[in-house]
Design a protein around this motif. Sequence first.
Motif: not given
Length: 398
Positions: A309, A328, A330, A335, A337, A352
């Motif tokens: 990721e 991206s 988090c 999240m 994208p 991601y």
Amino acid sequence: MRVIYFDHSATTPVNPVVADEMYNFLTGDNFGNPSSLYRFGRMAREAIEGARNNIALAIGANPSQPGEIVFTSGGTESDNLAIHGAAYANRSRGNHIITSAVEHHAVLNTVKALGQQGFKITILPVDQYGMVDVRDVAEAITDQTILITIMHANNEVGTIMPIAEIGKLAQKRGITFHVDAVQSFGKIPVNVDELRVDLLTISGHKIYGPKGTGALYIRTGAGWKQSLLHGGAQERLRRAGTENVPGIVGLGKAVELIMENMEQESKRLSILRDKLIKELTSNFKGVKLTGHPYQRLPNHASFLFEDMEGEELQFQLDAQNIAASTGSACTSGSMEPSHVLLAMGVPPAEAYGSLRLTLGAGNSNDDVDRFLAVMGSIIENPDETIEYFKSCGLPKGI
Ligand SMILES: *Cc1c(COP(=O)(O)O)cnc(C)c1O
């Protein structure tokens, strides 16, 4: 350990020569208001006009038409000014605006805001490389089209758009053409006549100048006399407010310096870029290049990692003193994208896994070697990755 900075598309360090030049306008006698007629004011005015001249020369504009360059607070304001300005100036002729799905949010969200105000919006798709097709632009044009706004080079995937061809089309149909050249300017040639551009955005902090500085080129005849900000008559009524003299001076110096060395530096960085692309895509499993394989910025390498990721990669690289970015983020377990990767047809779960490496003045071949060694150790040690996926609640299996 020295930090390896691989995120020049996000921002660049200020060139010390630029900082020195700015310092001269923050201290001593160079504090005058450029609108004042006595000597202190005239000195500030002269410095501003020098910076304007540098920018005009750098983009192939006519330096004897200084009114074509308007100083702003950055790329975002220049994009807003261009799009609002052109849309409202041409409203009696039509209400249709064309843009692309991969624009910077400064363009995309401005166009969408105009959509809320009654303008008709066409958002063009891109191909798998993030490229707009000129035929799609041609097909989207109607009698009502008053503005086309397409970026020169994409910040997330580095793809360089066919701007000259779109410019030709826009010119033939008498449509105002705005180009966000924040990423391309200073890296590849940007000439407003060759590209047939009416409005062009640049930003200071992407070219080793200060943050909060930028400019908009407005071609004579394509212009308007209206400011987004209501106030004084500065910048020939296009941008009210006392000029940011140190910032403008810094921007002007940054432009001068980057143009002096552009060809050589771009060549140097493209060799490092190509090494990154070759090594990552051939020596690591499940790594794909994103963006165009050769129509791309000389300093830009971007990837999708099948089994990693992007933000996890970013954290692990940071722990090893390497600054790189991902499309991206988090945050609190959810999240978004990248809109660019989604527009290129990348499935959300795969989007991601993006990593962007953008090179610049401070980088050397040693940096690339150290990065590749660090990547090797990260990929061989996937345990923490699994923990991270759990914490972020991602739908992707590894
Ligand atoms: C950075 C960037 C902007 C915004 O410029 P700021 O000076 O940060 O407001 C706009 N467009 C592109 C393509 C960019 O990369």
